[in-house]
Design a protein around this motif. Structure first.
Motif, PDB file in Angstrom:
ATOM      1  N   ASN A 190     -10.093  -0.064  13.197  1.00  0.00           N
ATOM      2  CA  ASN A 190      -9.333   0.519  14.292  1.00  0.00           C
ATOM      3  C   ASN A 190      -9.797   0.111  15.687  1.00  0.00           C
ATOM      4  N   LEU A 203      -1.953  -1.476   9.766  1.00  0.00           N
ATOM      5  CA  LEU A 203      -2.417  -1.038   8.440  1.00  0.00           C
ATOM      6  C   LEU A 203      -1.391  -1.305   7.342  1.00  0.00           C
ATOM      7  N   ARG A 207     -21.300   5.718  13.717  1.00  0.00           N
ATOM      8  CA  ARG A 207     -22.211   6.828  13.454  1.00  0.00           C
ATOM      9  C   ARG A 207     -22.764   6.681  12.047  1.00  0.00           C
ATOM     10  N   ARG A 226       0.835  -1.197   0.000  1.00  0.00           N
ATOM     11  CA  ARG A 226       0.000   0.000   0.000  1.00  0.00           C
ATOM     12  C   ARG A 226       0.866   1.242   0.000  1.00  0.00           C
ATOM     13  N   SER A 259     -13.054   9.519   8.299  1.00  0.00           N
ATOM     14  CA  SER A 259     -14.051   8.445   8.293  1.00  0.00           C
ATOM     15  C   SER A 259     -13.824   7.503   9.470  1.00  0.00           C
ATOM     16  N   VAL A 260     -12.677   7.631  10.100  1.00  0.00           N
ATOM     17  CA  VAL A 260     -12.423   6.921  11.348  1.00  0.00           C
ATOM     18  C   VAL A 260     -11.630   7.859  12.234  1.00  0.00           C
ATOM     19  N   LEU A 261     -12.069   8.003  13.459  1.00  0.00           N
ATOM     20  CA  LEU A 261     -11.352   8.866  14.397  1.00  0.00           C
ATOM     21  C   LEU A 261     -10.966   8.032  15.600  1.00  0.00           C
ATOM     22  N   VAL A 262      -9.716   8.092  15.965  1.00  0.00           N
ATOM     23  CA  VAL A 262      -9.273   7.326  17.128  1.00  0.00           C
ATOM     24  C   VAL A 262      -8.618   8.295  18.100  1.00  0.00           C
ATOM     25  N   VAL A 263      -8.960   8.163  19.366  1.00  0.00           N
ATOM     26  CA  VAL A 263      -8.287   8.944  20.390  1.00  0.00           C
ATOM     27  C   VAL A 263      -7.388   7.992  21.154  1.00  0.00           C
ATOM     28  N   VAL A 303      -8.035  -2.385   7.440  1.00  0.00           N
ATOM     29  CA  VAL A 303      -8.271  -1.038   6.913  1.00  0.00           C
ATOM     30  C   VAL A 303      -8.651  -0.121   8.079  1.00  0.00           C
ATOM     31  N   SER A 304      -8.778   1.156   7.773  1.00  0.00           N
ATOM     32  CA  SER A 304      -9.005   2.131   8.852  1.00  0.00           C
ATOM     33  C   SER A 304     -10.208   1.777   9.724  1.00  0.00           C
ATOM     34  N   THR A 305     -11.269   1.228   9.122  1.00  0.00           N
ATOM     35  CA  THR A 305     -12.463   0.937   9.920  1.00  0.00           C
ATOM     36  C   THR A 305     -12.228  -0.208  10.905  1.00  0.00           C
ATOM     37  N   MET A 343      -9.925   6.771   1.963  1.00  0.00           N
ATOM     38  CA  MET A 343     -10.329   6.800   3.372  1.00  0.00           C
ATOM     39  C   MET A 343      -9.349   7.637   4.171  1.00  0.00           C
ATOM     40  N   PHE A 402     -20.081  11.949  21.389  1.00  0.00           N
ATOM     41  CA  PHE A 402     -20.889  10.901  22.025  1.00  0.00           C
ATOM     42  C   PHE A 402     -20.438  10.621  23.452  1.00  0.00           C
ATOM     43  N   TRP A 424     -26.043   7.260  16.519  1.00  0.00           N
ATOM     44  CA  TRP A 424     -24.841   6.686  17.124  1.00  0.00           C
ATOM     45  C   TRP A 424     -25.144   5.351  17.771  1.00  0.00           C
ATOM     46  N   VAL A 460     -19.366   5.694  10.070  1.00  0.00           N
ATOM     47  CA  VAL A 460     -18.113   6.344  10.404  1.00  0.00           C
ATOM     48  C   VAL A 460     -17.824   5.974  11.857  1.00  0.00           C
ATOM     49  N   PHE A 461     -16.571   5.685  12.162  1.00  0.00           N
ATOM     50  CA  PHE A 461     -16.265   5.165  13.490  1.00  0.00           C
ATOM     51  C   PHE A 461     -15.446   6.133  14.328  1.00  0.00           C
ATOM     52  N   GLU A 462     -15.743   6.131  15.607  1.00  0.00           N
ATOM     53  CA  GLU A 462     -14.888   6.842  16.551  1.00  0.00           C
ATOM     54  C   GLU A 462     -14.540   5.891  17.680  1.00  0.00           C
ATOM     55  N   VAL A 463     -13.255   5.747  17.917  1.00  0.00           N
ATOM     56  CA  VAL A 463     -12.793   4.811  18.936  1.00  0.00           C
ATOM     57  C   VAL A 463     -12.129   5.615  20.045  1.00  0.00           C
TER      58      VAL A 463
END
Ligand code: FES
Ligand SMILES: [Fe+2]
Lengths: 175, 428
Positions: free
Chosen positions: B363, A173, B227, A33, A155-159, B359-361, A128, B409, B237, B212-215
């Protein structure tokens, strides 16, 4: 059509054994990738530089420079001040072209304008966009502000509470 | 992708492994209370974390869980006589109490005190809710008794089942935090399953297949927020809590009971998938309870007299290509639980994660593995106790809500995600 009963062990669900796993074809199932990692601010850049020397699969690590907040409306795609780890200036258009995975690292909400510029390009190419908020040492309210600011673009948020999630995520990834 | 050594670390739970030590630091479900229904009932063989054990309930109602094999010459105590306050080996009559202590060696004079020298490894077994729980770690670091809401609401409000799943615990558990599969794999069931259908939220699920994801991390594990678009620019949500090591809850739908899972390793290639359903404020209706017994929702049908699913790898999970073609089920497999289990078992007993292409989703899964690894290593190297052992971490709920776009959220749903006694779940 008449149901044909599986005749060999490997032609039915019973093949889900460790012994049969030996016969899985050994060929690779993906091409490398092209990953682009953007550090949106100085704190994020510092965290990113801690791992850029690790062996990666060709990921590009990029830092958004410039002194002040970036106004997305006044910043064209190649006006974004962007540099490679060796300090070389690079163009956003060239970086996004051919990218498969884009990850934005943020440790403050002072440079979110850059996220919008990057997101515009990524969106054009339907790539993405993942946002990783580096919460280590930040107050809850700062984290909330960054999350709210990035939400429209990612499209993805991580804290992540600690920066060791950066290499964990990039390894997962295949960056 | 996960490196082989990390995959090994996370998937191996026998005695002496890092992840095994972590599982041994919690109270984990061992048996359904109904498996030991009365005093002096037949003992039950139990394998957990790679240890072969025997569970029994003595004449005084005390539960015991101990080494399955008699200390004398290694006979399985499953053949034993459960009577007069202990389990007696049928070979030469050695007798053990519920802690594993040998209390009688008939061939030796009682005065010799010989039997005092014989003790089988034993673990505590306690009943909380419909479940018998055990703690297989050190007594000194034993956590408080489990406080999960499904196990502490009145009996008429809750239902628990368990099924044997023929794969490693981690790939089963990862299904529980993989919110992006619901719009595909379970899409047929949202319309037809009596424990899912009719909720307003289902419509959002089906209309917007690209959530759409928030972790974000919680003290005990993670919140995984998915979401989707709702009306007027609002977001629908769905929040899945994951508490270490292997507790997850499905976000609720309408007023249906809420459900969730525990995944407990039997050995490295098998696990128990525990599935529960409960309503925080009302009794389950007769219809709901019957649907659970009949294998709807997160439950399943069984090979009679066993905990093995009726649909299993010996019958290709009763694949129905016509149902798949019609769209009644997306994969052709009946029932939500077996839709998941069939695919997870097909990966092989321990999936080779060096081959996957996340992939990103994904996470949520990436973060869960990361936290598990760190917690297991911190326990192994520094003796730090992992998250998820205390009531503050366990008193969580899943939730579903429609929020304006700017709301976070985690803030807006803070109370919805906590157990509030006497307050029903937050659901759409
Ligand atoms: S699409 Fe996810 S495992 Fe195949
Ligand atoms: Fe599922």
């Amino acid at each position: 059509m008449e149901t044909v009963r599986p005749t060999l062990l490997s032609s039915c669900a019973k093949a889900a054994t460790a012994a049969e796993a030996r016969f899985r074809v050994p060929y690779p199932n993906a091409l490398t990738r092209a990953s682009r990692i953007f550090a949106l601010d100085a704190g994020a850049a510092e965290a990113m530089f801690a791992i850029t020397e690790d062996p990666w699969n060709g990921a590009h690590f990029l830092t958004v420079g410039g002194a002040s907040q970036i106004d997305p409306d006044a910043t064209g795609v190649d006006d974004l001040p962007l540099s490679a780890p060796d300090g070389r200036a690079v163009l956003l258009s060239a970086e996004i072209k051919g990218a498969d995975v884009v990850v934005m690292l943020a440790s403050s909400d002072t440079r979110i304008g850059a996220a919008e510029v990057i997101a515009r390009e990524a969106y054009e190419r339907k790539i993405m966009l993942a946002g990783l908020v580096l919460a280590d040492g930040l107050s809850k309210s700062s984290v909330d502000r960054i999350v709210a600011a990035l939400r429209p673009y990612a499209s993805v948020l991580v804290v992540a509470s600690e920066n060791d999630f950066i290499p964990a995520m990039l390894t997962a990834l295949r960056a | 992708m996960l490196r082989k050594e990390v995959n090994d670390l996370l998937t191996q739970t026998d005695n002496g492994t890092a992840m095994g030590a972590m599982f041994r630091s919690y109270w984990i479900p061992a048996l359904l209370a109904s498996e030991l229904p009365e005093d002096d009932c037949p003992p039950v063989r139990v394998k957990l974390l790679g240890e072969r054990l025997i569970a029994f309930r003595d004449s005084k109602g005390r539960y015991g869980l101990m080494d399955e094999f008699c200390a004398h010459r290694g006979v399985s105590l499953w053949f034993g006589r459960n009577e007069e306050g202990g389990l007696r080996c049928p070979y030469h009559g050695w007798k053990y109490d519920h802690t594993g202590q040998c209390v009688e060696v008939p061939s030796e004079p009682e005065e010799s005190g010989f039997c005092g020298k014989i003790k089988l490894k034993g673990y505590p077994l306690i009943k909380v809710g419909d479940v018998l729980w055990t703690h297989m770690g050190d007594k000194e670091t034993r956590p408080p008794e489990p406080t999960w809401e499904f196990a502490t609401v009145p009996a008429e409000q809750t239902f628990t089942s368990k099924r044997w799943q023929e794969c490693n615990w981690l790939q089963a558990m990862e299904g529980g935090i993989d919110s992006s599969h619901v719009s595909f794999l379970h899409s047929g069931s949202l319309n037809s399953d009596p424990l899912f259908k009719g909720a307003k939220g289902n419509k959002y699920n089906q209309a917007d297949k690209k959530p759409v994801f928030e972790v974000s991390e919680s003290d005990g594990g993670l919140y995984i927020g998915a979401r989707r678009m709702a009306e007027e620019g609002h977001y629908y949500w769905r929040i899945t809590p994951w508490i270490m090591p292997s507790f997850t809850m499905v976000p609720p739908r309408g007023d249906h009971p809420m459900h969730g899972h525990f995944w407990v390793p039997i050995d490295d290639e098998n696990c128990w998938a525990w599935s529960f359903d409960y309503h925080p404020t009302r009794a389950l209706t007769t219809e709901e309870r019957q649907a659970m017994v009949d294998g709807y929702g997160v439950h399943n049908k069984y090979v009679p007299g066993s905990f093995r699913p009726l649909q299993n790898k010996d019958n290709d999970y009763l694949m129905d290509r016509d149902a798949q073609r019609r769209g009644d089920t997306y994969s052709g497999i009946w029932g939500i639980a077996m839709q998941d289990a069939s695919l997870q078992e097909s990966m092989g007993p321990i999936v080779d994660r060096t081959k996957e292409n996340l992939v990103s989703t994904d996470n949520g899964i990436i973060m869960a593995r990361h936290r598990l690894r760190k917690a297991a290593v911190a326990l192994r190297d520094k003796g730090e106790m992992p998250p998820g052992r205390v009531p503050e971490h366990q008193l969580v709920r899943s939730a579903a809500r429609v929020l304006p776009p700017e709301e976070n959220f985690a803030d807006a749903m803070k109370d919805d995600l906590r157990v509030r006694t006497g307050v029903k779940q937050t659901s759409v």
